[in-house]
Design an enzyme around this catalytic site. Structure first.
Site, short mmCIF file in Angstrom:
data_model
loop_
_atom_site.label_atom_id
_atom_site.label_comp_id
_atom_site.label_asym_id
_atom_site.label_seq_id
_atom_site.Cartn_x
_atom_site.Cartn_y
_atom_site.Cartn_z
N HIS A 83 0.77 20.41 39.84
CA HIS A 83 -0.62 20.59 40.28
C HIS A 83 -1.26 19.21 40.34
O HIS A 83 -1.27 18.48 39.37
CB HIS A 83 -1.40 21.48 39.31
CG HIS A 83 -2.84 21.67 39.74
ND1 HIS A 83 -3.24 22.72 40.53
CD2 HIS A 83 -3.94 20.92 39.51
CE1 HIS A 83 -4.53 22.62 40.76
NE2 HIS A 83 -4.99 21.54 40.16
N CYS A 84 -1.78 18.88 41.50
CA CYS A 84 -2.37 17.55 41.70
C CYS A 84 -3.89 17.65 41.72
O CYS A 84 -4.46 18.28 42.63
CB CYS A 84 -1.86 16.95 43.01
SG CYS A 84 -2.49 15.28 43.33
#
Length: 342
Positions: free
Chosen positions: A180-181
């Site tokens: 998850h960025c």
């Protein structure tokens, strides 16, 4: 040093911090996480409890919940760098008759980068739902090491397909989950990995291009002023030939924001370049960041033969099909029919 310079320095520092956070985001108990936890334990002896609790709430809000804050900050920092490039570097280089195509290239890269950023942040990363669960389960086989058959996600109440993972920030299970960025405020999965890689590549190219143009401008200034053949007198009245350190100090006093921006974009190019190379390695070997970290956390080995006393698990990447097919899988996600043909 004026307020704008200090503000730009602060913004650049925050950007560098966020880059590191983005690189390590999604990796629990990473080196960065362990370092932060260790520092927090030391500071807990001197920081008041109320302040610590408030800080923990803020950090939890920033890094453990979905938020557009980093997207807004990303736009603000990018605007600050490009504003400095436009108002100072571009004008000076134009006067020095630099190539117009070279000066306009950063803007072209910016436009392309924004396009991939929007695609990466708005695209479906590969959300697993009850309607597509059966088909996604057939795409990848379980390797019985990193991914076991029969594991049910307690939140989504579905069996996890191989190479999938539940994202606690988005509260969804993602097919071929990478990480998850917070940078794009989205998960990186099977269907937007290509956009993320191209976004990262153009971001690195932007920083490198601005660094090259800025460095060329400062070198041109030094050559035209003939400073390298000059001398200066120190505080003791002694004459010395111009040295690199003195030259950098002189340029910083003359063009403080430009020199600082150059140092920052060089650092950013190195950091992003290293991360871009890491993602290229993952793509060529058909791995995800999640799988790469799991291998090291579980102590798995890629060696085919191990000594009897070695307790590490023997692991063979069953998802790798050669460099060309691995790259093709990134830019064209496999379907169930394609898998059946193999």
């Amino acid at each position: 040093m004026d307020f704008l310079t200090l503000f730009l320095m602060y913004l650049c520092f925050v950007l560098a911090t966020i880059v590191l956070v983005c690189i390590y985001s999604g990796r629990k108990q990473s080196f960065l996480a362990r370092s932060v936890n260790g520092a927090a334990q030391v500071l807990s002896f001197v920081i008041p409890t109320q302040l610590r609790r408030m800080t923990q709430k803020v950090l939890h809000r920033l890094f453990h919940t979905r938020s557009c804050l980093f997207v807004v900050l990303h736009i603000a920092l990018e605007a600050a760098v490009y504003g400095e490039y436009t108002w100072e570097v571009f004008d000076y280089c134009w006067e020095l008759e630099f190539s117009v195509h070279l000066l306009l290239l950063p803007y072209l890269l910016l436009a392309v980068n924004i396009g991939f950023f929007v695609l990466c942040s708005r695209a479906d990363p590969g959300i697993i739902t009850k309607s597509n669960h059966a088909s996604l389960t057939k795409i990848y086989a379980y390797d019985a090491v990193l991914f076991q058959k029969g594991i049910v996600c307690p939140t989504c109440n579905m069996e996890k397909p191989a190479r999938s993972k539940h994202c606690s920030l988005c509260n969804i299970c993602v097919h071929r989950f990478d990480h998850h960025c917070v940078w794009v405020n989205n998960c990186i999965g099977a269907f937007n990995t290509k956009y993320f890689f191209l976004y990262l590549f153009t971001l690195t190219a932007m920083a490198a291009n601005i660094a090259i143009i800025t460095a060329a401008f400062l070198i041109q200034v030094v050559l035209l002023s003939n400073m390298m053949h000059g001398s200066y007198i120190d505080d003791q009245g002694q004459e010395h030939a111009i040295e690199i350190l003195f030259l950098i100090q002189h340029l910083f006093l003359t063009f403080p924001r430009i020199v600082f921006m150059l140092g920052f974009v060089i650092l950013l190019t190195l950091v992003l370049g290293a991360y871009c190379s890491f993602n290229l390695y993952l793509a060529l070997t058909n791995q995800t960041s999640n799988e790469w970290y799991k291998l090291r956390r579980y102590g798995c080995s890629h060696h085919l033969a191990l000594q009897p006393q070695d307790r590490r698990v023997i692991y063979k990447n069953i998802y790798s099909n050669g460099i060309w097919m691995n790259l093709k899988e990134i830019f064209k996600s496999p379907t169930v029919l394609e898998r059946k043909k193999k």
